[in-house]
Each structure stands twice: as C-alpha cells, then as structure tokens.
Motif scaffolding. Sequence first.
Motif, PDB file in Angstrom:
ATOM      1  N   LEU A   1       0.958  -1.254  -0.154  1.00  0.00           N
ATOM      2  CA  LEU A   1       0.169  -0.119  -0.122  1.00  0.00           C
ATOM      3  C   LEU A   1       0.847   1.139   0.185  1.00  0.00           C
ATOM      4  CD1 LEU A   1      -2.723   1.376   0.105  1.00  0.00           C
ATOM      5  CD2 LEU A   1      -2.650   1.209   2.794  1.00  0.00           C
ATOM      6  N   ASP A   2       0.772   1.966  -1.097  1.00  0.00           N
ATOM      7  CA  ASP A   2       1.758   3.307  -1.240  1.00  0.00           C
ATOM      8  C   ASP A   2       0.669   4.478  -1.377  1.00  0.00           C
ATOM      9  OD1 ASP A   2       3.597   5.044  -1.642  1.00  0.00           O
ATOM     10  OD2 ASP A   2       4.465   4.233  -3.348  1.00  0.00           O
ATOM     11  N   LEU A   3       0.550   5.425  -0.400  1.00  0.00           N
ATOM     12  CA  LEU A   3      -0.191   6.597  -0.799  1.00  0.00           C
ATOM     13  C   LEU A   3       0.639   7.676  -0.470  1.00  0.00           C
ATOM     14  CD1 LEU A   3      -3.559   5.244   1.273  1.00  0.00           C
ATOM     15  CD2 LEU A   3      -2.994   5.407  -1.205  1.00  0.00           C
ATOM     16  N   SER A   4       2.092   7.531  -0.657  1.00  0.00           N
ATOM     17  CA  SER A   4       2.993   8.591  -0.228  1.00  0.00           C
ATOM     18  C   SER A   4       2.792   9.961  -1.109  1.00  0.00           C
ATOM     19  CB  SER A   4       4.399   8.122  -0.550  1.00  0.00           C
ATOM     20  OG  SER A   4       4.617   6.878   0.293  1.00  0.00           O
ATOM     21  N   TYR A   5       3.241  10.966  -0.785  1.00  0.00           N
ATOM     22  CA  TYR A   5       3.451  12.210  -1.375  1.00  0.00           C
ATOM     23  C   TYR A   5       2.059  12.841  -1.807  1.00  0.00           C
ATOM     24  CZ  TYR A   5       8.427  11.159  -1.418  1.00  0.00           C
ATOM     25  OH  TYR A   5       9.576  11.103  -1.245  1.00  0.00           O
ATOM     26  N   ASN A   6       1.041  12.948  -1.139  1.00  0.00           N
ATOM     27  CA  ASN A   6      -0.057  13.224  -1.320  1.00  0.00           C
ATOM     28  C   ASN A   6      -0.709  14.434  -0.087  1.00  0.00           C
ATOM     29  OD1 ASN A   6      -1.380  11.695  -3.591  1.00  0.00           O
ATOM     30  ND2 ASN A   6      -0.858  10.142  -2.350  1.00  0.00           N
ATOM     31  N   ASN A   7      -1.882  14.593  -0.026  1.00  0.00           N
ATOM     32  CA  ASN A   7      -2.423  15.561   0.928  1.00  0.00           C
ATOM     33  C   ASN A   7      -3.166  14.914   2.018  1.00  0.00           C
ATOM     34  OD1 ASN A   7      -0.983  17.856  -0.286  1.00  0.00           O
ATOM     35  ND2 ASN A   7      -2.606  17.901  -1.892  1.00  0.00           N
ATOM     36  N   LEU A   8      -3.098  13.760   2.545  1.00  0.00           N
ATOM     37  CA  LEU A   8      -3.838  13.097   3.349  1.00  0.00           C
ATOM     38  C   LEU A   8      -3.805  13.521   4.719  1.00  0.00           C
ATOM     39  CD1 LEU A   8      -3.260   9.524   1.990  1.00  0.00           C
ATOM     40  CD2 LEU A   8      -5.240  10.639   1.767  1.00  0.00           C
ATOM     41  N   THR A   9      -5.024  13.392   5.344  1.00  0.00           N
ATOM     42  CA  THR A   9      -5.134  14.068   6.658  1.00  0.00           C
ATOM     43  C   THR A   9      -5.678  12.804   7.505  1.00  0.00           C
ATOM     44  OG1 THR A   9      -7.349  15.159   6.329  1.00  0.00           O
ATOM     45  CG2 THR A   9      -5.484  16.486   6.100  1.00  0.00           C
ATOM     46  N   GLY A  10      -6.202  13.483   8.768  1.00  0.00           N
ATOM     47  CA  GLY A  10      -6.722  12.292   9.593  1.00  0.00           C
ATOM     48  C   GLY A  10      -5.704  11.527  10.275  1.00  0.00           C
ATOM     49  N   ASN A  11      -6.249  10.362  10.676  1.00  0.00           N
ATOM     50  CA  ASN A  11      -5.359   9.509  11.497  1.00  0.00           C
ATOM     51  C   ASN A  11      -4.945   8.187  10.441  1.00  0.00           C
ATOM     52  OD1 ASN A  11      -5.396  11.086  13.620  1.00  0.00           O
ATOM     53  ND2 ASN A  11      -6.994   9.836  14.606  1.00  0.00           N
ATOM     54  N   ILE A  12      -4.039   7.406  10.974  1.00  0.00           N
ATOM     55  CA  ILE A  12      -3.819   6.137  10.194  1.00  0.00           C
ATOM     56  C   ILE A  12      -4.879   5.164  10.749  1.00  0.00           C
ATOM     57  CG2 ILE A  12      -1.988   4.226  10.134  1.00  0.00           C
ATOM     58  CD1 ILE A  12       0.088   6.142  10.825  1.00  0.00           C
ATOM     59  N   PRO A  13      -5.598   4.460   9.834  1.00  0.00           N
ATOM     60  CA  PRO A  13      -6.679   3.702  10.210  1.00  0.00           C
ATOM     61  C   PRO A  13      -6.297   2.430  11.172  1.00  0.00           C
ATOM     62  CG  PRO A  13      -6.855   4.291   7.946  1.00  0.00           C
ATOM     63  CD  PRO A  13      -5.544   4.856   8.441  1.00  0.00           C
ATOM     64  N   SER A  14      -6.752   2.176  12.341  1.00  0.00           N
ATOM     65  CA  SER A  14      -6.425   1.034  12.955  1.00  0.00           C
ATOM     66  C   SER A  14      -6.624  -0.128  12.329  1.00  0.00           C
ATOM     67  CB  SER A  14      -7.276   1.014  14.359  1.00  0.00           C
ATOM     68  OG  SER A  14      -8.803   1.294  14.139  1.00  0.00           O
ATOM     69  N   THR A  15      -7.750  -0.060  11.201  1.00  0.00           N
ATOM     70  CA  THR A  15      -8.243  -1.288  10.774  1.00  0.00           C
ATOM     71  C   THR A  15      -7.160  -1.986   9.734  1.00  0.00           C
ATOM     72  OG1 THR A  15      -8.977   0.172   8.957  1.00  0.00           O
ATOM     73  CG2 THR A  15     -10.635  -0.609  10.574  1.00  0.00           C
ATOM     74  N   LEU A  16      -6.033  -1.025   9.527  1.00  0.00           N
ATOM     75  CA  LEU A  16      -4.819  -1.563   8.689  1.00  0.00           C
ATOM     76  C   LEU A  16      -4.089  -2.862   9.150  1.00  0.00           C
ATOM     77  CD1 LEU A  16      -3.017   1.455   7.397  1.00  0.00           C
ATOM     78  CD2 LEU A  16      -4.097  -0.453   6.065  1.00  0.00           C
TER      79      LEU A  16
END
Length: 839
Positions: free
Chosen positions: A354-369
Amino acid sequence: MLPMLRYLDLGRNLLMGAIPWSLSNVSSLELLNLESNRLTGPFPHVIFNISSLINIIVPSNYISGTLPMELCTHCPNLQELSLSENKLGGQLPSQIHYCRDLVVLSVSYNKFVGSITKGIGSLENLQLLYIGGNHLSGNIPPSLGNLSRLQEFSIEDNNIKGSIPSDSWHFTNLYILNFEFNDLTGTIPNNILNISSLQEISLVQNSLYGNLPFDTGLSCPNLEVLYLSRNKLSGHIQSDISNCSNLAQVDFGTNSLSGPIPKSFGNLKYLRILVLYDNQLTAEPGEQEMTFLSSLSNCIFLEELVISFNSFNTTIPDYIGNLSISLKKFIASSNQIKGQIPMKIGSLKNLTFLDLSYNNLTGNIPSTLGGVEALQRLYLRVNNIGGNIPKELCQLRNLGLLLLSHNKISGSVPNCIGNLNLLQRLNLSHNGLTSSIPLEVWSLENLLFLDLSSNYFNGSLSPNMRVLDAIIFIDLSCNQITGNIPSIIGFFQILSGLNLSKNSFEGDIPKSFGSLKGLDQLDLSNNNLSGAIPNSLEALPYLKYLNLSFNKLSGEIPSSGVFINFTAESFLGNELLCGNPIFRVPPCTSQVSSQRSRVKQILLRYIIPAIASIIIFTALVTMLRRHPKCKIQIPSFINTWHAVDYRMISYHELCRGTNNFCESNLLGIGGFGSVYKGPSNILLDEDMVAHVGDFGIAKILVENKDATHTKTIGTIGYIAPEYGSEGRVSTKGDIYSYGIILLEMITRKKPTDEIFVGELGMRQWIASLRDRMEVVDDGLLRIEDGRDVTALQTILSSILELGLRCSEELPNGRLDIKDVVAKVNKIKLTLLGNRNRGV
C-alpha cells in the motif's frame, strides 16, 4: 555414417565441441535436434545441402558464424529453422523465400544485423516468426502483412524504426504481437485491435504518439494483454476499451494520457492488472472522490492497481473496501489525494503493498490496517497525517518496510513494535513523536535503516539495547534525547552512518566507536558531550565525514589516521580542545612531553621487541647449524616472501557503490551472501564482510605480460576449470566466476555444498533438470510474494540461463562480456518494467 538415418535427436544433453561436418553425409536426415547443449563453433554450411531436412532445431547453444545466403536453395523442404539463443551474426539469409514450406523461423537473441529480409513476406505457410533480441535495423517490411497464417510475430529488442505498416496486413490467425523495445514512431493503427484473433500486444518503450487506438465499433474479443507503456501517447482513455471484453492485463504507464479513468473498466470482468502510473489523469469534473473505484469493484480478479504520478486531487471513497479481495497492490502515490484514509481499507485482507505517499492526506492512520495481515510494505510518507501510531499495526507480522516520515504524527512509538521482527526499514522522521525511544526498537534483528530524526523524543537510550547485526544506518538527530551514548553502539559492526546530532547527549564519546570499521559518516554535533576525543577513532580508515562541533570536548585532537583529512569545521565550538593549529585550536601545553612519551612508547612496544626477536632468531640458527642432526626445519623466506597481497576493500566503497546497501541496488541473495550492483567485484557474505570476487583473476599475471599462466589464486568452486588445473588465466575465467555467482544467487547453494560430489557440480546439477525452476530458492519466491508469478519466473529463468552460459566448462563456449552486459541489461529492463508496473 548411417546414411539411412532420418531422425537425430540429441537435445538437452551436455554435448560440447563443434557440430561435425560429417553430418552432411547422413543423406536421408529429416530432423536434427541439438537444442540446449554446449556446442560451439560455426554451423557447418554443408548440412544445408541435405535436401531431405525438414527440421533444424539447434537453439540454446554457442553456435557462431553466419548463415549462408542461399540456405534454402539446397534445403527446399525445410519447415522449421530454430537457432535462437546462439552467437550467430551477419545478415539474415536473403533467399529465405525459397523455403516455401517454412512454418517456424526462430533466430532470436543472436547477433544478426541489417534489415528484416523482405523475402520472409513470401513464406505463406509461416506460423511462428521470432527475430527479436538482435541488432536489426530499418523498417518493418509491409510484405510481412501477407503472412495470413502467422500466429506469433516477435521482433522485440532490436533497433527497428519507422511506423507500423498495418494497412497492408492480412493477419487472421495472429495471437501474439511483440514489438517492444524498438524505436517505432507514428500512431498506433486502429486496425491492429481489429485483428480478432489477437491475444497479446506489447509495444512497450517505443516512440509512438497520438491517441489510444480505441474507436467506436472496435472489436477485439480475444485480447487479454495490452502493454503500451513508455511511449508518447496522449489524449483520453476511451470508454470503448471495454469492447475488449477479455482484457486481463493493461499497462499504459509513462505516457501523456489525460482526462478521467473511464468507468467502463468495470466491465472488464477478467481484469487482473491495471497500470496507469505516470500520466496526467484527473478526476471527472466536479467530482470529490475517486468514483472510478466503484466500477472497479466489479473486477473480482483484480490483483494490482497502479495509478501513481497523476493528478486526481480527490478523496479515497469508503467503497475502496469493495474492491476485489484478490487485490495485492494499491499504489497511488503523488496524486494530490486529500481527505482521510477510509477505515474500509482494512477490508483488503490480501493487500501486500500500500503506497499513498506524497499526497495531501489528513486524519489518522486507520487502525483497521492492522487486520491486513499480508501487508509487507506500508508507505504513507509526505502527507499531513496526524494522531498516534495505532497499536494495531503491531499485528502486521509480515511487514518489512514502514515509511511514515514527514507527517504530523504524535504520541509515542508503541512498545509492541518489537513484534515486527521482519522489519527492515523504519522511517518515522519529521513528525511530532514524543516520549522515549522504546527499548523494543533495538530488538528488531533484521533492521537495516532506522530514521527517527526531527521529532521530540526525550529520555535516554537504554544501555540494555541489543546488538543489531544488520543495521547500516541510524539517524536520531534533532530530538531531545539525554544521557550517555551507549557504548554498545560500537558493536553494530556494519554500521556505516550514525547521526546523533542536535540532542542533549552528555558524557564521553564511547571508545568502542573505534570498532566501527565501516563507519563512513559520524555526526555528534550540537550535544553536551565532554572529555577527550577517543584516539580509537583514528582507526576508522573509511570515515569521510566527522562532525563533533558545538559540544564540551577537551584535550588534544588526534592528528593521525583519518584525522589528517578533517578540517576545523569538524571541531567548532569546543573551547577546551587543543592540538594542531590547522584545526584553529591552541597548541596543547604538554605537547612536547607527550611527543617524548610517544617516542618512549614506540621504543618499548616495537623497537626493543624487534631487536630481541632478531637476537633470539640468530641464536637459534647458530644452534641448529652446530647440531646438524636436528630435524627441525626453518621455513624458507624465499617461499613466503612472494605471498600475494589481496586488496583491502573499503567499506566506504561498498556503501558508496551500493548507495548504503540501498534495496534498489540489491541484485540477489545467495548462500554465499548478498550481491549488489556497484563498485567492482565486491560480494558480501552472511556477516556482511566484504570479499573480492574472483572476476579479476585475469589481472593477476606474473610480471611478464605475455605470460598466460600463474599460481592458483582463487576460491574453490568459483575458479574456472582451466585456471584451477593448469593455472591458465584469461578474461573467460572471470566470466566463469560470474556465472557461478549468478547460479548461487538463485539457488542459495554454494558450489562447495556437500551435495556436489564427484562429477556432479552445481552447474551440472542445474543443467540436467528439464524444469530449471526446481532449483530456485523458495525464499526468492516467498520474498516476492504478490508479484506476477509468470513474470518473476521468466526473470529468474533468464538469470539461470545466463549463469549456465557464463559457466561453460570450455572457455570458448562462454559468452563474451559484451553479450553478458547485453543480456543483463535486458533482464534489468524487464525487471524495471515490472517494478514500474508494480508487478
């Protein structure tokens, strides 16, 4: 010579030497099969005088020379000419059109030059045409379009130019079209996809431009594979692509495609791989989320979705959790994605990357991961993610890389991180993490790179930390860590980079740092360290960067060893230091007396013992001469004086050449150790100790440059047979050693393994098997879990074949270095292509 013999099948043996000219006397011969042997020398032209010949099958040997231009004149009944993977050169036979019954023409991966023979277009019975992997140039002859029975058309990996002349094509049975790795220009003709029989098309890495060839009314019902990456294609992806209803693998990466991803992809019910990276794709106008993901939920076999390096500027919807349970890779970095990572992403239970690097994501890291137990690589770096590191991530027992740097993560690192015992890279730098660094971090025995810099870690480093045998790089800079630097760090034997700057460390610099023989960079600046600079640091011969500035160090700056290369900048802001004026410090008051003391130490330690040894030795020789009956033998200085000096390998050279053992430079791991691309003949064993490969044996000649023999210097199992038995040296011996290393890398077995006894060596063992994949180390396939198995096996098989061809018993049978380089580059390009597609 058995004049009535009709079939001669000697394929897949260990035959060596040249093909005998006397075979031409077998006047009734119809089939000659010598495939997969070790045959060398030119192919005897007289064999083509056997008019009864129907099948000539001699691929995977070392046949050199050329083919006769009039090959078909005396061999009119020929139906199969298979000579691929040899060393044949020159031009393709100009009179090939006289072989009117030819069904198979396979001469790929040789050294043929010139243009594609136009006469091939007259072979109306031809079904398989393989001429890839040569040095052919010119255009594709339009006459080839007359081959109505052609099934496979492969001209890949040449220098073919010009456009694709499909206007004159009459292919009705073609199912594989492979034109990749050429320099074709122009647009992709629409009528190519209207060849209803086509199953696979690859036009990768050409210079094709224009729109994708999907028009209304397009019919490509059997097309399964469509690879068009690394061209100059532009425009939108048309929704008519769904007319190719059997598509399973689509790669349009590295082009200039724009617009949205059509929802019609969801109609491709067999889709397994969709690669659209490195384009200019966007969301639908006015859309706030990636709606195309909703349609892809219909693709129940989808395994890989690669959409990185585009400009979606939307959020990831909750229904990402509805994607196929088969999904293994979701790579969407550098896409301007905003919003939170949805909790539903935890439904993708088989996700490995899973690669979501170099974006503008906010919030928390989902615990469901934490429920995605198959996950091996998690990249969320360079976003605006906040909150804590969820403890649930500690359930990811297969995780090897965790990259969360450059975010706004706070709180402490969970103690359970020690459960991630396969972790190799941990990068939490540039966040807002607090508390002390958990002791459990120092129990990650496979950890190679640790970067916790630019946080707010405090407290001290525990003196109870474990020795990390694999660690290469540690960066704890720009934190608030206090206390002493644990001396156990000096036992991290392969550490090459250590940065503890901009903290509040105090006490002495551990003398044990002198044991870090491979240390390349050491930065302890901006702390509260005191005491003297340990003289043991002089023994770090590969230390290139040292920064001890702005501490409270005192005493004399060491002036020998590597310190002669440093300047005042390494010691600024330490008011109590003294020594050589070059360091811009005052001279030490006791410098003269210390020099006298040093002279005294040298006398006591070296000079006096040396004199005493000489006296004792002289007395011993005198006694022996006076007692000739004594049977004690004195070793001859003559025999020992000319011992060979092996070159010491700079650890700095290793680190620099492999980019600090960067994963991208790792070629493979064998039983002997790890093989990286970089400096020259350097291999690392299980303990990461550097060894010089035997590839430079050709340079170890006696002073007479015309000599061809020398004493045997090498490693048993790796040296060429002619070198070990005769002392005969040449560059062919280097090729042999390289081949053995390749085989070892794939099989994870040493050539000196106990299973190899008598005449059975590692090479003979591999060559004797029909299915070469049986010898591949299970670990390679396990490490690459989640990749396209077929693509991976193809690469591994190519490496095995290259190793076998390099390690031929006879020197003349081995590949030339230019051929080795060409084949390695081809494997590299294939590997890079797979990686870019996320395969």
